[in-house]
Write an enzyme that holds these catalytic residues in place. Structure first.
Site, PDB file in Angstrom:
ATOM      1  N   ASP A   1     -34.865  23.675  17.391  1.00 36.15           N
ATOM      2  CA  ASP A   1     -35.766  24.752  17.833  1.00 36.15           C
ATOM      3  C   ASP A   1     -35.091  25.670  18.840  1.00 36.15           C
ATOM      4  O   ASP A   1     -35.761  26.313  19.651  1.00 36.15           O
ATOM      5  CB  ASP A   1     -37.055  24.172  18.422  1.00 36.15           C
ATOM      6  CG  ASP A   1     -38.273  25.053  18.183  1.00 36.15           C
ATOM      7  OD1 ASP A   1     -38.106  26.175  17.664  1.00 36.15           O
ATOM      8  OD2 ASP A   1     -39.391  24.626  18.515  1.00 36.15           O
TER       9      ASP A   1
ATOM     10  N   ASP B   1     -34.333  29.826  15.825  1.00 37.46           N
ATOM     11  CA  ASP B   1     -35.047  31.107  15.865  1.00 37.46           C
ATOM     12  C   ASP B   1     -34.173  32.269  16.321  1.00 37.46           C
ATOM     13  O   ASP B   1     -34.678  33.253  16.866  1.00 37.46           O
ATOM     14  CB  ASP B   1     -36.262  30.993  16.799  1.00 37.46           C
ATOM     15  CG  ASP B   1     -37.436  30.314  16.132  1.00 37.46           C
ATOM     16  OD1 ASP B   1     -38.021  30.904  15.219  1.00 37.46           O
ATOM     17  OD2 ASP B   1     -37.766  29.177  16.523  1.00 37.46           O
TER      18      ASP B   1
ATOM     19  N   HIS C   1     -34.053  24.036  12.171  1.00 36.66           N
ATOM     20  CA  HIS C   1     -34.870  25.144  12.681  1.00 36.66           C
ATOM     21  C   HIS C   1     -34.185  25.819  13.861  1.00 36.66           C
ATOM     22  O   HIS C   1     -33.962  25.201  14.906  1.00 36.66           O
ATOM     23  CB  HIS C   1     -36.236  24.620  13.122  1.00 36.66           C
ATOM     24  CG  HIS C   1     -37.252  25.698  13.320  1.00 36.66           C
ATOM     25  ND1 HIS C   1     -38.052  26.179  12.306  1.00 36.66           N
ATOM     26  CD2 HIS C   1     -37.602  26.409  14.414  1.00 36.66           C
ATOM     27  CE1 HIS C   1     -38.856  27.118  12.771  1.00 36.66           C
ATOM     28  NE2 HIS C   1     -38.592  27.291  14.055  1.00 36.66           N
TER      29      HIS C   1
ATOM     30  N   GLU D   1     -41.324  30.417   8.412  1.00 35.72           N
ATOM     31  CA  GLU D   1     -42.157  29.636   9.327  1.00 35.72           C
ATOM     32  C   GLU D   1     -43.583  30.185   9.366  1.00 35.72           C
ATOM     33  O   GLU D   1     -43.918  31.012  10.202  1.00 35.72           O
ATOM     34  CB  GLU D   1     -41.553  29.627  10.737  1.00 35.72           C
ATOM     35  CG  GLU D   1     -42.302  28.689  11.677  1.00 35.72           C
ATOM     36  CD  GLU D   1     -41.726  28.665  13.076  1.00 35.72           C
ATOM     37  OE1 GLU D   1     -42.061  27.738  13.824  1.00 35.72           O
ATOM     38  OE2 GLU D   1     -40.958  29.577  13.428  1.00 35.72           O
TER      39      GLU D   1
ATOM     40  N   HIS E   1     -46.287  22.039  12.392  1.00 33.63           N
ATOM     41  CA  HIS E   1     -47.364  22.990  12.689  1.00 33.63           C
ATOM     42  C   HIS E   1     -48.661  22.744  11.912  1.00 33.63           C
ATOM     43  O   HIS E   1     -49.650  23.417  12.183  1.00 33.63           O
ATOM     44  CB  HIS E   1     -46.939  24.442  12.450  1.00 33.63           C
ATOM     45  CG  HIS E   1     -46.066  25.028  13.518  1.00 33.63           C
ATOM     46  ND1 HIS E   1     -46.555  25.455  14.729  1.00 33.63           N
ATOM     47  CD2 HIS E   1     -44.736  25.257  13.556  1.00 33.63           C
ATOM     48  CE1 HIS E   1     -45.562  25.928  15.465  1.00 33.63           C
ATOM     49  NE2 HIS E   1     -44.443  25.819  14.777  1.00 33.63           N
TER      50      HIS E   1
ATOM     51  N   HIS F   1     -39.156  20.781  12.641  1.00 32.71           N
ATOM     52  CA  HIS F   1     -38.947  20.757  14.099  1.00 32.71           C
ATOM     53  C   HIS F   1     -40.154  20.105  14.770  1.00 32.71           C
ATOM     54  O   HIS F   1     -41.004  20.776  15.335  1.00 32.71           O
ATOM     55  CB  HIS F   1     -38.646  22.155  14.642  1.00 32.71           C
ATOM     56  CG  HIS F   1     -39.680  23.208  14.376  1.00 32.71           C
ATOM     57  ND1 HIS F   1     -40.155  23.499  13.120  1.00 32.71           N
ATOM     58  CD2 HIS F   1     -40.340  24.061  15.214  1.00 32.71           C
ATOM     59  CE1 HIS F   1     -41.034  24.477  13.187  1.00 32.71           C
ATOM     60  NE2 HIS F   1     -41.188  24.831  14.454  1.00 32.71           N
TER      61      HIS F   1
ATOM     62  N   HIS G   1     -48.394  28.199  10.638  1.00 35.88           N
ATOM     63  CA  HIS G   1     -47.851  28.247  11.999  1.00 35.88           C
ATOM     64  C   HIS G   1     -49.017  27.846  12.907  1.00 35.88           C
ATOM     65  O   HIS G   1     -49.745  26.906  12.570  1.00 35.88           O
ATOM     66  CB  HIS G   1     -47.267  29.625  12.330  1.00 35.88           C
ATOM     67  CG  HIS G   1     -46.448  29.602  13.584  1.00 35.88           C
ATOM     68  ND1 HIS G   1     -46.873  30.162  14.762  1.00 35.88           N
ATOM     69  CD2 HIS G   1     -45.246  29.038  13.845  1.00 35.88           C
ATOM     70  CE1 HIS G   1     -45.965  29.958  15.705  1.00 35.88           C
ATOM     71  NE2 HIS G   1     -44.959  29.277  15.178  1.00 35.88           N
TER      72      HIS G   1
END
Length: 430
Positions: free
Chosen positions: A322, A38, A36, A141, A214, A235, A168
């Site tokens: 992350d 971003d 993961h 995600e 999540h 993550h 999420h």
């Protein structure tokens, strides 16, 4: 006396260097596959996805945890790039935003072909390893990105999505998120709704990895019971070491006021199922999930890896840093270049070379191959739509629902809102 301390310090320094050297030797042919990152969101947030801007050049970009030199220094050979759109896009423009972020990942591969190779299979990851490039995969995600549509799910798969995080930090109409377990949101599906179960089955059929970071505990348990393939937590860290509900909980975690007696180990209940399916927890580096404080260290991240290995076995451990999705990172893991230091710490803690190679890439590759093996595109796709009453219809048309009014069948609906205006005009006409 002082000579003894000096010698001890020298031996410790040489030992530390040897662990780092060993880590780099291992990572030369088994680089990191991280679950993961971003960066795609940062490219939207900072540059509105304009990759040709000089400031967005990934060879020199300094405002992110991730750039090409840092990836090379960190021996990152595979990356699930997070395709993320916030929860406030749900029932609005989530699909559009998701497609735009998927486009960014594809354009990264086109813009930097010497660094990135877009792939969509376990074999593609190994090909990228051989070519010395970062295997670039797409992880979507948040289940709100499919807008409760199996058709959208299938099209995202065709565009390269290879994992979907079921939620999420918001419920979808078909699955509950982790905030349900804190009491900050009310349960809607109490895990997975009947339509949510169809989503999981269709993901298995397609070959999309199920990601349980999540999600609520009930959603996690339902997915583990239903899925015919291993799952990942892309993550998440270990709840037992940091009691944050975003961590790999796997236990009923009611509000503290309702809790009676000691809270059980966060990883213990699902592990029999995880061991049977070969699922993987990819440890997150966000300080709040590592130490439950604003500060954390590399050593504390290694503690999470140790804990998961102890409870679930070394085959259940992976890395999902992350990076570029969080604001606080441990000392020693400030960006993607620091992965060799973490691997050196595992070697220092007597992890074997095979165990380390598993953490780096092989555990995730095993899950991916099993997901591919379970997939079967000869099966008839799931087609049953989500019930209309479960959708927020304020920003959507209703085509396809046979009992719903449509403009084609009732053209008078177009004129109805104007009737009062026509009446008022006729009353004042000469």
């Amino acid at each position: 006396m002082w000579t003894g301390w000096w010698l001890w310090s020298l031996v410790a320094a040489c030992s530390a260097d040897s662990f780092r050297d060993e880590a780099e030797r291992i990572m030369q042919d088994t680089p990191v596959v991280d679950g993961h990152n971003d960066l795609a969101w940062q490219l939207l947030d900072q540059f509105n996805n304009q990759l040709t801007l000089e400031a967005a050049n990934l060879s020199t970009l300094a405002s992110t945890h991730t750039n090409i030199p840092k990836l090379r220094a960190g021996f990152v050979g595979g990356q699930f790039w997070s395709v993320y759109t916030p929860c406030d896009t749900q029932n609005r423009d989530a699909v559009r935003r998701t497609l735009e972020q998927m486009d960014v990942v594809h354009r990264l591969c086109q813009t930097y072909p010497q660094a990135f190779l877009c792939v969509s299979s376990s074999a593609g990851i190994e090909q990228a390893f051989q070519e010395g490039k970062v295997a670039s995969l797409i992880g979507v995600e948040g289940g709100h990105s499919i807008d409760s549509s199996l058709g959208v799910l299938r099209m995202l798969y065709r565009l390269g999505m290879r994992y979907l995080t079921l939620t999420h930090s918001c419920n979808t109409p078909w699955a509950d998120n982790w905030l349900v377990d804190t009491g900050d949101e009310a349960a809607q599906s109490h895990g997975l709704s009947p339509f949510g179960k169809l989503v999981v089955k269709e993901m298995n059929r397609l070959g999309v990895i199920i990601d349980l970071s999540h999600v609520s505990v009930a959603t996690m348990k339902a997915a583990l019971q239903l899925s015919q393939a291993p799952v990942i937590f892309s993550h998440s860290s270990a709840y037992s070491l940091c009691a944050h509900q975003r961590n790999a909980a796997g236990v009923p975690c009611p509000l503290p006021a309702r809790q009676t007696g000691p809270q059980p180990s966060a990883l213990s209940p699902p592990l029999p199922e995880q061991n049977k399916t070969g699922s993987v927890v990819m440890v997150d580096f966000y300080n709040d999930y590592v130490s439950c404080r604003k500060e954390a260290t590399l050593s504390e991240v290694a503690d999470h890896l140790d804990h998961i290995k102890k409870v679930a076995g070394a085959g259940a451990v992976g890395l999902g840093g992350d990076y570029d999705g969080v604001t606080r990172l441990p000392v020693g893991l400030e960006d993607v270049s620091k992965y060799p230091d973490l691997i050196a710490e595992l070697l220092r803690r007597n992890w074997t070379e095979d165990e380390v190679r598993g953490v780096l890439a092989r555990n995730l590759l095993r899950v991916f191959r099993k997901v591919e093996e379970v997939s079967d595109h000869t099966q008839t796709p799931e087609e049953l739509p989500i019930p209309l009453e479960q959708l927020d219809g304020s920003c959507r048309t209703l085509y396809g629902y046979s009992k719903a009014p449509s403009l084609r069948r009732q053209p008078g609906l177009l004129l109805a809102p104007l009737a009062p205006l026509f009446l008022s005009l006729s009353s004042v006409a000469p």
